[in-house]
Design an enzyme around this catalytic site. Structure first.
Site, PDB file in Angstrom:
ATOM      1  CG  HIS A 123      71.047 -45.569  55.413  1.00 32.29           C
ATOM      2  ND1 HIS A 123      69.952 -44.960  54.858  1.00 32.29           N
ATOM      3  CD2 HIS A 123      70.563 -46.566  56.193  1.00 32.29           C
ATOM      4  CE1 HIS A 123      68.850 -45.580  55.267  1.00 32.29           C
ATOM      5  NE2 HIS A 123      69.198 -46.546  56.084  1.00 32.29           N
ATOM      6  CB  CYS A 151      92.914 -59.045  53.820  1.00 35.05           C
ATOM      7  SG  CYS A 151      91.474 -58.185  53.147  1.00 35.05           S
TER       8      CYS A 151
HETATM    9  C1  BV8 Z   1      67.773 -53.969  56.258  1.00 38.96           C
HETATM   10  C2  BV8 Z   1      73.164 -45.896  51.458  1.00 38.96           C
HETATM   11  C3  BV8 Z   1      67.780 -56.121  57.207  1.00 38.96           C
HETATM   12  C4  BV8 Z   1      73.592 -46.448  50.124  1.00 38.96           C
HETATM   13  C5  BV8 Z   1      70.781 -46.425  51.591  1.00 38.96           C
HETATM   14  C6  BV8 Z   1      61.838 -55.927  50.531  1.00 38.96           C
HETATM   15  C7  BV8 Z   1      62.904 -56.545  49.894  1.00 38.96           C
HETATM   16  C8  BV8 Z   1      64.230 -56.334  50.304  1.00 38.96           C
HETATM   17  C9  BV8 Z   1      64.496 -55.476  51.362  1.00 38.96           C
HETATM   18  C10 BV8 Z   1      63.407 -54.870  51.960  1.00 38.96           C
HETATM   19  C11 BV8 Z   1      62.099 -55.077  51.568  1.00 38.96           C
HETATM   20  N1  BV8 Z   1      61.293 -54.329  52.370  1.00 38.96           N
HETATM   21  C12 BV8 Z   1      62.039 -53.655  53.229  1.00 38.96           C
HETATM   22  C13 BV8 Z   1      63.313 -53.989  52.992  1.00 38.96           C
HETATM   23  C14 BV8 Z   1      64.425 -53.510  53.687  1.00 38.96           C
HETATM   24  C15 BV8 Z   1      65.118 -52.403  52.888  1.00 38.96           C
HETATM   25  C16 BV8 Z   1      64.121 -51.349  52.449  1.00 38.96           C
HETATM   26  O1  BV8 Z   1      63.611 -50.619  53.263  1.00 38.96           O
HETATM   27  N2  BV8 Z   1      63.842 -51.294  51.120  1.00 38.96           N
HETATM   28  C17 BV8 Z   1      62.906 -50.320  50.614  1.00 38.96           C
HETATM   29  C18 BV8 Z   1      63.349 -49.851  49.225  1.00 38.96           C
HETATM   30  C19 BV8 Z   1      61.531 -50.989  50.560  1.00 38.96           C
HETATM   31  N3  BV8 Z   1      66.013 -51.887  53.851  1.00 38.96           N
HETATM   32  C20 BV8 Z   1      67.241 -52.377  53.918  1.00 38.96           C
HETATM   33  O2  BV8 Z   1      67.699 -53.190  53.138  1.00 38.96           O
HETATM   34  C21 BV8 Z   1      68.048 -51.886  55.094  1.00 38.96           C
HETATM   35  N4  BV8 Z   1      68.575 -53.033  55.780  1.00 38.96           N
HETATM   36  O3  BV8 Z   1      66.577 -53.929  56.236  1.00 38.96           O
HETATM   37  O4  BV8 Z   1      68.493 -54.994  56.756  1.00 38.96           O
HETATM   38  C22 BV8 Z   1      68.800 -57.021  57.741  1.00 38.96           C
HETATM   39  C23 BV8 Z   1      68.785 -57.285  59.121  1.00 38.96           C
HETATM   40  C24 BV8 Z   1      69.724 -58.163  59.605  1.00 38.96           C
HETATM   41  C25 BV8 Z   1      70.668 -58.767  58.760  1.00 38.96           C
HETATM   42  C26 BV8 Z   1      70.677 -58.457  57.396  1.00 38.96           C
HETATM   43  C27 BV8 Z   1      69.728 -57.581  56.873  1.00 38.96           C
HETATM   44  C28 BV8 Z   1      69.218 -51.062  54.633  1.00 38.96           C
HETATM   45  C29 BV8 Z   1      68.728 -49.867  53.863  1.00 38.96           C
HETATM   46  C30 BV8 Z   1      69.896 -48.934  53.590  1.00 38.96           C
HETATM   47  C31 BV8 Z   1      70.026 -48.702  52.109  1.00 38.96           C
HETATM   48  N5  BV8 Z   1      71.051 -47.668  51.865  1.00 38.96           N
HETATM   49  N6  BV8 Z   1      71.749 -45.507  51.422  1.00 38.96           N
HETATM   50  C32 BV8 Z   1      73.869 -45.348  49.129  1.00 38.96           C
HETATM   51  O5  BV8 Z   1      73.640 -44.164  49.420  1.00 38.96           O
HETATM   52  O6  BV8 Z   1      74.349 -45.707  48.026  1.00 38.96           O
HETATM   53  S1  BV8 Z   1      69.171 -45.962  51.500  1.00 38.96           S
HETATM   54  C33 BV8 Z   1      69.075 -44.568  50.551  1.00 38.96           C
HETATM   55  O7  BV8 Z   1      67.764 -44.506  50.075  1.00 38.96           O
HETATM   56  C34 BV8 Z   1      69.262 -43.310  51.311  1.00 38.96           C
HETATM   57  O8  BV8 Z   1      70.241 -43.408  52.309  1.00 38.96           O
HETATM   58  C35 BV8 Z   1      67.912 -43.068  51.904  1.00 38.96           C
HETATM   59  O9  BV8 Z   1      67.758 -43.681  53.136  1.00 38.96           O
HETATM   60  C36 BV8 Z   1      67.000 -43.777  50.953  1.00 38.96           C
HETATM   61  C37 BV8 Z   1      66.221 -42.769  50.183  1.00 38.96           C
HETATM   62  O10 BV8 Z   1      65.302 -42.270  51.090  1.00 38.96           O
HETATM   63  P1  BV8 Z   1      65.139 -40.715  51.355  1.00 38.96           P
HETATM   64  O11 BV8 Z   1      66.304 -40.208  52.080  1.00 38.96           O
HETATM   65  O12 BV8 Z   1      63.806 -40.560  51.966  1.00 38.96           O
HETATM   66  O13 BV8 Z   1      65.184 -40.053  49.941  1.00 38.96           O
HETATM   67  P2  BV8 Z   1      64.070 -40.082  48.850  1.00 38.96           P
HETATM   68  O14 BV8 Z   1      64.722 -39.649  47.587  1.00 38.96           O
HETATM   69  O15 BV8 Z   1      63.338 -41.384  48.919  1.00 38.96           O
HETATM   70  O16 BV8 Z   1      63.016 -38.962  49.307  1.00 38.96           O
HETATM   71  C38 BV8 Z   1      63.406 -37.619  49.353  1.00 38.96           C
HETATM   72  C39 BV8 Z   1      62.307 -36.881  50.078  1.00 38.96           C
HETATM   73  O17 BV8 Z   1      62.723 -35.533  50.225  1.00 38.96           O
HETATM   74  C40 BV8 Z   1      61.000 -36.875  49.326  1.00 38.96           C
HETATM   75  O18 BV8 Z   1      59.952 -37.211  50.213  1.00 38.96           O
HETATM   76  C41 BV8 Z   1      60.861 -35.418  48.861  1.00 38.96           C
HETATM   77  O19 BV8 Z   1      59.520 -34.992  48.856  1.00 38.96           O
HETATM   78  C42 BV8 Z   1      61.625 -34.697  49.920  1.00 38.96           C
HETATM   79  N7  BV8 Z   1      62.198 -33.415  49.516  1.00 38.96           N
HETATM   80  C43 BV8 Z   1      62.582 -33.012  48.288  1.00 38.96           C
HETATM   81  N8  BV8 Z   1      63.077 -31.744  48.370  1.00 38.96           N
HETATM   82  C44 BV8 Z   1      62.999 -31.378  49.666  1.00 38.96           C
HETATM   83  C45 BV8 Z   1      62.452 -32.434  50.410  1.00 38.96           C
HETATM   84  N9  BV8 Z   1      62.248 -32.373  51.735  1.00 38.96           N
HETATM   85  C46 BV8 Z   1      62.586 -31.225  52.354  1.00 38.96           C
HETATM   86  N10 BV8 Z   1      63.133 -30.165  51.721  1.00 38.96           N
HETATM   87  C47 BV8 Z   1      63.346 -30.213  50.389  1.00 38.96           C
HETATM   88  N11 BV8 Z   1      63.877 -29.126  49.770  1.00 38.96           N
END
Ligand code: BV8
Length: 244
Positions: A123, A151
């Site tokens: 990402h 640009c």
């Molecule tokens: C794409 C960078 C297609 C930015 C990030 C419906 C509508 C619209 C879109 C979609 C949809 N359904 C699916 C999608 C696609 C969408 C998506 O998945 N949406 C989700 C919300 C449903 N995905 C996209 O848009 C991706 N692109 O699909 O493109 C396409 C194809 C061709 C042409 C055009 C388009 C792009 C997604 C990238 C988004 N950018 N980050 C920034 O940082 O500002 S995502 C961002 O959120 C993070 O990078 C990360 O990936 C995500 C959060 O997830 P996690 O890392 O899992 O973090 P989270 O907080 O959720 O969970 C933490 C976990 O850690 C928990 O489980 C917790 O229990 C655990 N934890 C806590 N403490 C600990 C621990 N684990 C271990 N040890 C600990 N101590």
């Protein structure tokens, strides 16, 4: 939480016999370094905003100064953090395998800071400034809204926003690594963001042993092993189990 984790013997055996390992990390791996996860509520000014609503091209074009303010707040916060024992254990694990790929959803550069080498920033990179029109090597600057010196278009943070495609090389290399690995570790991710969240299923379909490490297991059906605990505790234990 016990002060030591039970690493299943069968998993230790699978890791000992593996030649190719793929790891997917999410925000949870950086949580013990003090980097808030996406699931956690944001603090201060950002409290009333969900990251998903700010990390989009639409939000940026609607108010570039506001979105830049959010990213600069995150850069300042992350810049004060250090890799934690979980990051360091993954760098150590990499040394044991010829073929080791670390795919991270995190944009905080902490895996590289910990010494991991084959890192795919799925990402993007929080600290990179890129030109919205794609110019190569724009000069970064601290203006409220930085513009490209080539640009004149906006500069933006070098991350992948929701609705944007994953860079093709990152997507190809990550899918390839997931398809060919013998063991896939899926660590610290809520597995809600695609296509990253699909990598563990891809590994399982191709015969890998799949492992989830998370204090709040997601219940994903694709995992052979689920170890409920923080990565900063579990991963060093995994390393010491391999050394016994
Ligand atoms: C794409 C960078 C297609 C930015 C990030 C419906 C509508 C619209 C879109 C979609 C949809 N359904 C699916 C999608 C696609 C969408 C998506 O998945 N949406 C989700 C919300 C449903 N995905 C996209 O848009 C991706 N692109 O699909 O493109 C396409 C194809 C061709 C042409 C055009 C388009 C792009 C997604 C990238 C988004 N950018 N980050 C920034 O940082 O500002 S995502 C961002 O959120 C993070 O990078 C990360 O990936 C995500 C959060 O997830 P996690 O890392 O899992 O973090 P989270 O907080 O959720 O969970 C933490 C976990 O850690 C928990 O489980 C917790 O229990 C655990 N934890 C806590 N403490 C600990 C621990 N684990 C271990 N040890 C600990 N101590």
């Amino acid at each position: 939480m016990s002060d030591s984790a039970e690493i299943p013997e069968a998993l230790v055996k699978a890791l000992r016999e593996a030649s190719r390992v793929c790891v997917l990390t999410g925000a949870g791996v950086s949580a013990e370094s003090g980097v808030p996860t996406f699931r956690e509520a944001q603090t201060g000014l950002w409290e009333q905003y969900r990251p998903e609503s700010l990390a989009t091209m639409d939000a940026f074009l609607a108010d570039p100064a506001f979105v830049w303010k959010w990213y600069r707040w995150r850069r300042e916060l992350v810049a004060k953090t250090e890799p934690n024992p979980g990051h360091l254990a993954l760098a150590e694990l990499e040394e044991r395998y010829e073929d080791f790929t670390l795919v991270t959803q995190n944009v905080d550069r902490l895996h590289r800071a910990a010494g991991s080498r084959n890192v795919i920033e799925f990402h993007g990179d929080l600290f990179a400034d890129i030109c919205i029109a794609g110019c190569a090597d724009p000069a970064a600057n601290d203006d409220e809204i930085p513009f490209c010196n080539h640009c004149g278009n906006f500069l933006r943070p070098g991350v992948v926003w929701f609705g944007e495609a994953i860079p093709q090389e990152a997507l190809y290399r990550s899918s390839e690594a997931a398809e060919r690995c013998d063991v896939m570790l899926c660590i610290g991710t809520s597995s809600q963001v695609y296509p990253a969240a699909g990598l563990s299923g891809l590994a399982r379909q191709n015969g890998a042993v799949t492992v989830e490490i998370n204090p709040e297991p997601t219940g994903g059906p694709e995992f052979n092993f689920v170890i409920a605990g923080p990565s900063g505790l579990i991963l060093p234990e995994l390393i010491s189990s391999l050394e016994q």
